[in-house]
Design a protein around this motif. Sequence first.
Motif, PDB file in Angstrom:
ATOM      1  N   LEU A 208      73.186  -8.388  -6.087  1.00 54.35           N
ATOM      2  CA  LEU A 208      71.776  -8.217  -6.465  1.00 54.35           C
ATOM      3  C   LEU A 208      71.062  -9.576  -6.498  1.00 54.35           C
ATOM      4  O   LEU A 208      69.920  -9.699  -6.031  1.00 54.35           O
ATOM      5  N   ILE A 209      71.732 -10.581  -7.009  1.00 46.79           N
ATOM      6  CA  ILE A 209      71.126 -11.929  -7.033  1.00 46.79           C
ATOM      7  C   ILE A 209      70.844 -12.388  -5.592  1.00 46.79           C
ATOM      8  O   ILE A 209      69.761 -12.857  -5.259  1.00 46.79           O
ATOM      9  N   ASP A 210      71.849 -12.200  -4.714  1.00 44.51           N
ATOM     10  CA  ASP A 210      71.675 -12.614  -3.307  1.00 44.51           C
ATOM     11  C   ASP A 210      70.531 -11.857  -2.644  1.00 44.51           C
ATOM     12  O   ASP A 210      69.752 -12.420  -1.887  1.00 44.51           O
ATOM     13  N   GLU A 211      70.459 -10.577  -2.949  1.00 44.96           N
ATOM     14  CA  GLU A 211      69.420  -9.735  -2.334  1.00 44.96           C
ATOM     15  C   GLU A 211      68.036 -10.165  -2.829  1.00 44.96           C
ATOM     16  O   GLU A 211      67.069 -10.186  -2.061  1.00 44.96           O
ATOM     17  N   CYS A 212      67.934 -10.531  -4.099  1.00 44.43           N
ATOM     18  CA  CYS A 212      66.648 -11.020  -4.637  1.00 44.43           C
ATOM     19  C   CYS A 212      66.242 -12.291  -3.895  1.00 44.43           C
ATOM     20  O   CYS A 212      65.072 -12.475  -3.554  1.00 44.43           O
ATOM     21  N   LYS A 213      67.236 -13.143  -3.646  1.00 46.63           N
ATOM     22  CA  LYS A 213      66.962 -14.399  -2.933  1.00 46.63           C
ATOM     23  C   LYS A 213      66.443 -14.085  -1.530  1.00 46.63           C
ATOM     24  O   LYS A 213      65.437 -14.607  -1.073  1.00 46.63           O
ATOM     25  N   LYS A 214      67.173 -13.176  -0.866  1.00 51.17           N
ATOM     26  CA  LYS A 214      66.833 -12.820   0.520  1.00 51.17           C
ATOM     27  C   LYS A 214      65.435 -12.191   0.600  1.00 51.17           C
ATOM     28  O   LYS A 214      64.618 -12.565   1.424  1.00 51.17           O
ATOM     29  N   LEU A 215      65.191 -11.227  -0.270  1.00 53.20           N
ATOM     30  CA  LEU A 215      63.928 -10.478  -0.186  1.00 53.20           C
ATOM     31  C   LEU A 215      62.728 -11.268  -0.713  1.00 53.20           C
ATOM     32  O   LEU A 215      61.587 -10.865  -0.494  1.00 53.20           O
ATOM     33  N   SER A 216      62.994 -12.384  -1.388  1.00 56.25           N
ATOM     34  CA  SER A 216      61.859 -13.152  -1.929  1.00 56.25           C
ATOM     35  C   SER A 216      60.993 -13.705  -0.789  1.00 56.25           C
ATOM     36  O   SER A 216      59.858 -14.104  -1.005  1.00 56.25           O
ATOM     37  N   LYS A 217      61.532 -13.692   0.430  1.00 54.43           N
ATOM     38  CA  LYS A 217      60.751 -14.185   1.579  1.00 54.43           C
ATOM     39  C   LYS A 217      59.852 -13.088   2.145  1.00 54.43           C
ATOM     40  O   LYS A 217      58.997 -13.336   2.978  1.00 54.43           O
ATOM     41  N   LYS A 218      60.062 -11.854   1.714  1.00 51.67           N
ATOM     42  CA  LYS A 218      59.276 -10.723   2.267  1.00 51.67           C
ATOM     43  C   LYS A 218      57.941 -10.588   1.541  1.00 51.67           C
ATOM     44  O   LYS A 218      57.824 -10.945   0.372  1.00 51.67           O
ATOM     45  N   ASN A 219      56.981 -10.004   2.257  1.00 54.57           N
ATOM     46  CA  ASN A 219      55.697  -9.783   1.587  1.00 54.57           C
ATOM     47  C   ASN A 219      55.715  -8.479   0.792  1.00 54.57           C
ATOM     48  O   ASN A 219      56.631  -7.655   0.924  1.00 54.57           O
ATOM     49  N   SER A 220      54.667  -8.323  -0.011  1.00 50.36           N
ATOM     50  CA  SER A 220      54.600  -7.193  -0.927  1.00 50.36           C
ATOM     51  C   SER A 220      54.639  -5.842  -0.200  1.00 50.36           C
ATOM     52  O   SER A 220      55.249  -4.883  -0.674  1.00 50.36           O
ATOM     53  N   LYS A 221      53.994  -5.799   0.977  1.00 49.15           N
ATOM     54  CA  LYS A 221      53.946  -4.541   1.729  1.00 49.15           C
ATOM     55  C   LYS A 221      55.380  -4.100   2.135  1.00 49.15           C
ATOM     56  O   LYS A 221      55.753  -2.937   1.992  1.00 49.15           O
ATOM     57  N   SER A 222      56.174  -5.041   2.620  1.00 47.11           N
ATOM     58  CA  SER A 222      57.548  -4.694   3.027  1.00 47.11           C
ATOM     59  C   SER A 222      58.378  -4.287   1.812  1.00 47.11           C
ATOM     60  O   SER A 222      59.203  -3.367   1.890  1.00 47.11           O
ATOM     61  N   LEU A 223      58.148  -4.958   0.685  1.00 41.49           N
ATOM     62  CA  LEU A 223      58.919  -4.603  -0.511  1.00 41.49           C
ATOM     63  C   LEU A 223      58.563  -3.190  -0.964  1.00 41.49           C
ATOM     64  O   LEU A 223      59.444  -2.386  -1.304  1.00 41.49           O
ATOM     65  N   LYS A 224      57.270  -2.890  -0.927  1.00 44.19           N
ATOM     66  CA  LYS A 224      56.817  -1.547  -1.340  1.00 44.19           C
ATOM     67  C   LYS A 224      57.446  -0.485  -0.461  1.00 44.19           C
ATOM     68  O   LYS A 224      57.840   0.577  -0.926  1.00 44.19           O
ATOM     69  N   LYS A 225      57.549  -0.780   0.841  1.00 48.91           N
ATOM     70  CA  LYS A 225      58.126   0.204   1.775  1.00 48.91           C
ATOM     71  C   LYS A 225      59.604   0.463   1.437  1.00 48.91           C
ATOM     72  O   LYS A 225      60.058   1.614   1.423  1.00 48.91           O
ATOM     73  N   ILE A 226      60.317  -0.603   1.121  1.00 50.89           N
ATOM     74  CA  ILE A 226      61.742  -0.452   0.750  1.00 50.89           C
ATOM     75  C   ILE A 226      61.849   0.480  -0.464  1.00 50.89           C
ATOM     76  O   ILE A 226      62.690   1.379  -0.514  1.00 50.89           O
ATOM     77  N   ILE A 227      60.942   0.295  -1.423  1.00 47.49           N
ATOM     78  CA  ILE A 227      60.986   1.097  -2.658  1.00 47.49           C
ATOM     79  C   ILE A 227      60.605   2.547  -2.363  1.00 47.49           C
ATOM     80  O   ILE A 227      61.291   3.488  -2.796  1.00 47.49           O
ATOM     81  N   LEU A 228      59.545   2.717  -1.593  1.00 49.91           N
ATOM     82  CA  LEU A 228      59.056   4.085  -1.327  1.00 49.91           C
ATOM     83  C   LEU A 228      60.039   4.910  -0.505  1.00 49.91           C
ATOM     84  O   LEU A 228      60.120   6.130  -0.656  1.00 49.91           O
ATOM     85  N   ASP A 229      60.790   4.246   0.365  1.00 52.43           N
ATOM     86  CA  ASP A 229      61.737   4.961   1.228  1.00 52.43           C
ATOM     87  C   ASP A 229      62.991   5.418   0.468  1.00 52.43           C
ATOM     88  O   ASP A 229      63.832   6.122   1.024  1.00 52.43           O
ATOM     89  N   PHE A 230      63.128   4.983  -0.780  1.00 53.70           N
ATOM     90  CA  PHE A 230      64.366   5.262  -1.512  1.00 53.70           C
ATOM     91  C   PHE A 230      64.278   6.549  -2.321  1.00 53.70           C
ATOM     92  O   PHE A 230      63.264   6.846  -2.942  1.00 53.70           O
ATOM     93  N   ASP A 231      65.390   7.295  -2.295  1.00 56.57           N
ATOM     94  CA  ASP A 231      65.473   8.537  -3.067  1.00 56.57           C
ATOM     95  C   ASP A 231      66.745   8.438  -3.917  1.00 56.57           C
ATOM     96  O   ASP A 231      67.866   8.510  -3.397  1.00 56.57           O
TER      97      ASP A 231
END
Length: 254
Positions: A208-231
């Motif tokens: 989870l720490i590594d993933e936070c590091k990795k995703l910190s480079k993404k913009n808000s729109k991409s992060l929102k999409k990752i969240i919305l696609d999850f069930d």
Amino acid sequence: MPLIPKSHPRAKSLLIREKLVDGFDRGLVAKEGLLAQGRGEAFDYLLGEKTGKAAKQAIKVAAAQLLQAQKPVISVNGNIAALCPKQIVRLSKQAKAKLEVNLFYANENRKKAIVKTLRNNGAKEILGTNSRFSTRLSGIESARRIVDKNGIFEADVVVVPLEDGDRTMALRNAGKVVITFDLNPLSRTSQTADITIVDNVTRAIDLLIDECKKLSKKNSKSLKKIILDFDNKKNLTENVIQIKNNLTRRARVA
Ligand code: PTJ
């Protein structure tokens, strides 16, 4: 001669158990926390003691959710303080999340020992320790209802690792997004959280720490999409299927 030789076939699992026992001896862990670990171990065994595909997906979504949060808080209990104090502090720094000690089996001495351990591992601010800032979370009767006004009470995203079953719904009813680590995909907490990481916290936390590091480079729109696609329900089902497949395989070789 070490009590648990490195060559022991169950060395890894036994060493995690020792962390809990040591945490108990140092006043961090409740007696019941030792039993909770045992329940977790049983599910870990059934899951194959590795981070599965479904858990990896949940970890990615949890990272996106933490990075999207305005006021994320990580709730720390005795088991977490004993199992992965360094990592929980690192996660809080990486995700810019506050740390709050919140215990089911409330005990002031244990709280003090947990705070000391977190501080020794680099934590600067630890909430849940000053009764001037205490308030109540409604819809819950256990000691976990006492939360910090500046922490869980006003958080938008709360991480509740290794949780008993009564708080997640109360947090959700209060409008918070709940992330949990729980090896039991059938538990109440797993079933009611928004994001359940079905994995041993000792394995998943670094991911989870590594993933936070990795995703910190993404913009808000991409992060929102990752969240919305999850069930989460679907993800939990995949974990149950992983257990079923493991059992089927074992039944064939037995
Ligand atoms: O320190 P306190 O007073 O706040 O008490 C903490 C415990 C953990 C004792 C308390 O929250 C409790 O009683 O929890 P439960 O109801 O036993 O639930 C703990 C859940 O965590 C169970 O579903 C276990 O399967 C799961 N679990 C145990 N060990 C691990 C785990 N999940 C991930 N990683 C583990 N190492």
